[in-house]
Design an enzyme around this catalytic site. Structure first.
Site, PDB file in Angstrom:
ATOM      1  N   ASP A  10      90.307  33.788  22.040  1.00  0.00           N
ATOM      2  CA  ASP A  10      90.646  34.649  20.909  1.00  0.00           C
ATOM      3  C   ASP A  10      90.154  33.897  19.676  1.00  0.00           C
ATOM      4  O   ASP A  10      90.671  32.837  19.335  1.00  0.00           O
ATOM      5  CB  ASP A  10      92.167  34.844  20.874  1.00  0.00           C
ATOM      6  CG  ASP A  10      92.633  35.642  19.665  1.00  0.00           C
ATOM      7  OD1 ASP A  10      91.841  35.843  18.719  1.00  0.00           O
ATOM      8  OD2 ASP A  10      93.812  36.048  19.678  1.00  0.00           O
ATOM      9  N   TYR A 227     103.678  27.296  19.851  1.00  0.00           N
ATOM     10  CA  TYR A 227     103.121  28.611  20.134  1.00  0.00           C
ATOM     11  C   TYR A 227     101.956  28.906  19.193  1.00  0.00           C
ATOM     12  O   TYR A 227     102.119  28.887  17.984  1.00  0.00           O
ATOM     13  CB  TYR A 227     104.187  29.709  19.982  1.00  0.00           C
ATOM     14  CG  TYR A 227     103.603  31.079  20.203  1.00  0.00           C
ATOM     15  CD1 TYR A 227     103.206  31.465  21.481  1.00  0.00           C
ATOM     16  CD2 TYR A 227     103.383  31.960  19.148  1.00  0.00           C
ATOM     17  CE1 TYR A 227     102.629  32.702  21.703  1.00  0.00           C
ATOM     18  CE2 TYR A 227     102.807  33.198  19.360  1.00  0.00           C
ATOM     19  CZ  TYR A 227     102.428  33.559  20.637  1.00  0.00           C
ATOM     20  OH  TYR A 227     101.841  34.771  20.861  1.00  0.00           O
ATOM     21  N   LYS A 230      98.921  33.766  23.044  1.00  0.00           N
ATOM     22  CA  LYS A 230      99.165  33.744  24.483  1.00  0.00           C
ATOM     23  C   LYS A 230      97.868  33.368  25.206  1.00  0.00           C
ATOM     24  O   LYS A 230      96.781  33.443  24.654  1.00  0.00           O
ATOM     25  CB  LYS A 230      99.686  35.124  24.907  1.00  0.00           C
ATOM     26  CG  LYS A 230     100.862  35.100  25.849  1.00  0.00           C
ATOM     27  CD  LYS A 230     101.954  34.102  25.510  1.00  0.00           C
ATOM     28  CE  LYS A 230     103.048  34.090  26.586  1.00  0.00           C
ATOM     29  NZ  LYS A 230     104.074  33.091  26.361  1.00  0.00           N
TER      30      LYS A 230
HETATM   31  P1  13P Z   1     102.073  35.535  11.532  1.00  0.00           P
HETATM   32  O1  13P Z   1     101.062  34.428  11.494  1.00  0.00           O
HETATM   33  O2  13P Z   1     101.744  36.680  10.643  1.00  0.00           O
HETATM   34  O3  13P Z   1     103.486  35.072  11.460  1.00  0.00           O
HETATM   35  O4  13P Z   1     101.836  36.175  13.012  1.00  0.00           O
HETATM   36  C1  13P Z   1     102.706  36.005  14.042  1.00  0.00           C
HETATM   37  C2  13P Z   1     102.015  36.340  15.248  1.00  0.00           C
HETATM   38  O5  13P Z   1     101.381  37.361  15.383  1.00  0.00           O
HETATM   39  C3  13P Z   1     102.075  35.343  16.316  1.00  0.00           C
HETATM   40  O6  13P Z   1     100.850  35.119  16.876  1.00  0.00           O
HETATM   41  P1  13P Z   2      97.303  36.936  21.199  1.00  0.00           P
HETATM   42  O1  13P Z   2      97.620  35.798  22.124  1.00  0.00           O
HETATM   43  O2  13P Z   2      96.616  38.060  21.904  1.00  0.00           O
HETATM   44  O3  13P Z   2      96.559  36.471  20.011  1.00  0.00           O
HETATM   45  O4  13P Z   2      98.653  37.567  20.712  1.00  0.00           O
HETATM   46  C1  13P Z   2      99.466  36.793  19.936  1.00  0.00           C
HETATM   47  C2  13P Z   2     100.729  37.426  19.491  1.00  0.00           C
HETATM   48  O5  13P Z   2     101.603  36.696  19.084  1.00  0.00           O
HETATM   49  C3  13P Z   2     100.913  38.864  19.540  1.00  0.00           C
HETATM   50  O6  13P Z   2     102.150  39.246  18.978  1.00  0.00           O
HETATM   51 MG    MG Z   3      95.243  36.929  18.649  1.00  0.00          MG
HETATM   52 MG    MG Z   4      94.838  37.979  22.947  1.00  0.00          MG
END
Ligand code: 13P
Ligand code: 13P
Ligand code: MG
Ligand code: MG
Length: 364
Positions: A10, A227, A230
């Site tokens: 990603d 984190y 994913k």
């Molecule tokens: P923010 O960076 O906007 O808090 O996004 C949270 C999120 O989507 C986790 O990947």
């Molecule tokens: P991705 O791992 O697909 O970037 O998603 C992150 C996320 O936090 C979605 O809410």
């Molecule tokens: Mg993403």
């Molecule tokens: Mg993704």
């Protein structure tokens, strides 16, 4: 021997984490076309699942080849540059290292590679998921290669009747163990039934030793220690002959099993099989998606893809995924929609715990 390498990352979402910008795919396409002209690749296909860029490549350099990994890394870095210009969300999200160091494995991108002697006809299905973790393939791989209720070939095809061997990784302790099926399925299920820790890495034919399936097992949170997004894993499966038929390989996805992922990577939700055009997880950043690109490999060339879940036969799985997803969503921030505590260690949990430490007093 040819090698099929699928390397993904990603490098920026459009919009939010929901999908990929077409310019990013076009840029990757350009970079890989150049590598093909220079003779590094036999063939390639660039695609995406949700916000994950997928580089599918064939070559003759074997697994873990530095030049192939460097090509993928450079393509992700160049794509990240473009993602920054476009202001895409989380540009460079999965690139956890500052510089390339020989192999992308521990650097954030997901990798699944297999080297094999190409058969006269070589049907392959590449599964790609978004909004879920490595381990999501455990149940589908078990069904494909070890469950006769899914794969009738295990019962009636003489060249499959001996069964398959599974390589399972303990991704927390960095250990691996082999299981032979069918006789060790009860032992194996103790482990692979816990996919957040034990992940099926590969499956081989018992008697020929030929490779049947390989998955990506990279755990972003373990690499980063927090984190960052994913894993959104991939899995390559060879089909027909001594392996399950294409339809047997797709069949496990008719049941949208619950997987880790969804919003902020912190929820259980159903894995919905969709056509590529529908791999844009939007509702609560989900539900988690899986796409299947089918190829016939011919002299190393990727003839395809066919969009394998673009079939009304999977409509019912999608409907069930929506029903299960809605049911799970109504739990809001409560388990078992939200992941259990040990998975929360990579989120705000430790911070909140620290803040409140002084306020916890002993029970009488
Ligand atoms: P923010 O960076 O906007 O808090 O996004 C949270 C999120 O989507 C986790 O990947
Ligand atoms: P991705 O791992 O697909 O970037 O998603 C992150 C996320 O936090 C979605 O809410
Ligand atoms: Mg993403
Ligand atoms: Mg993704």
């Amino acid at each position: 021997m040819i090698t099929l390498s699928v390397i993904k990352a990603d490098i920026g979402g459009y919009v939010g984490h929901s999908s990929s910008h077409p310019d990013i795919l076009a840029k990757a396409e350009e970079d890989l076309a150049k590598a093909q002209r220079e003779g590094l690749l036999i063939d390639f296909h660039v695609t995406r699942c949700g916000d994950d860029l997928q580089l599918i490549m064939t070559h003759e350099l074997g697994e873990n080849n530095t030049r192939i990994h460097q090509l993928a890394w450079d393509t992700f870095v160049a794509g990240t540059e473009l993602a920054r210009q476009l202001g895409l969300y989380g540009a460079g999200q999965d690139l956890l290292a500052d510089a390339f160091s020989g192999n992308v494995k521990a650097m954030g991108p997901g990798v699944a590679e297999m080297m094999f002697e190409q058969r006269t006809s070589e049907p392959v299905v590449i599964f790609m998921a978004d909004k879920t973790s490595s381990g999501a393939w455990n149940m589908p791989l078990y069904k494909m290669f070890a469950d006769p209720f899914n794969t009738i070939g295990l019962v009636i095809a003489p060249n499959m009747h001996e069964g398959f061997s599974f390589e399972v990784h303990d991704i927390k302790d960095s250990k691996k163990v082999m299981f032979s099926t069918p006789e060790e399925i009860y032992d194996m299920l103790v482990f692979i039934g816990a996919p957040s820790r034990y992940v099926v890495k590969s499956v081989r034919h018992r008697t020929t030793g030929n490779i049947g399936a390989v998955s990506s097992t990279q755990k972003l949170a373990l690499i980063a220690g927090r984190y960052v997004g994913k894993d959104d894993p991939v899995c390559i499966v060879r089909c027909q002959g001594e392996f399950p038929a294409v339809g047997e390989v797709l069949e496990p996805f008719s049941h949208p099993n619950l997987v880790e992922g969804w919003m902020r990577g912190s929820h259980y939700g159903p894995l919905m099989p969709v056509a590529l055009r529908d791999s844009n997880p939007s509702r609560f950043d989900g539900p988690p998606r899986v796409i299947a690109a089918g190829f016939q490999i011919s002299k190393g060339k990727l003839v395809g893809p066919r969009d394998m879940f673009d079939d009304p036969g999977f409509d019912e799985a999608r409907r069930q995924a929506n029903i299960a997803g809605e049911y799970m969503r109504r739990h809001g921030p409560f388990e078992p929609h939200r992941l259990p505590l040990d998975e929360m260690e990579y989120t705000t949990m430790p911070g909140v715990m620290k803040k409140l430490q002084g306020r916890f007093t002993n029970l009488d």
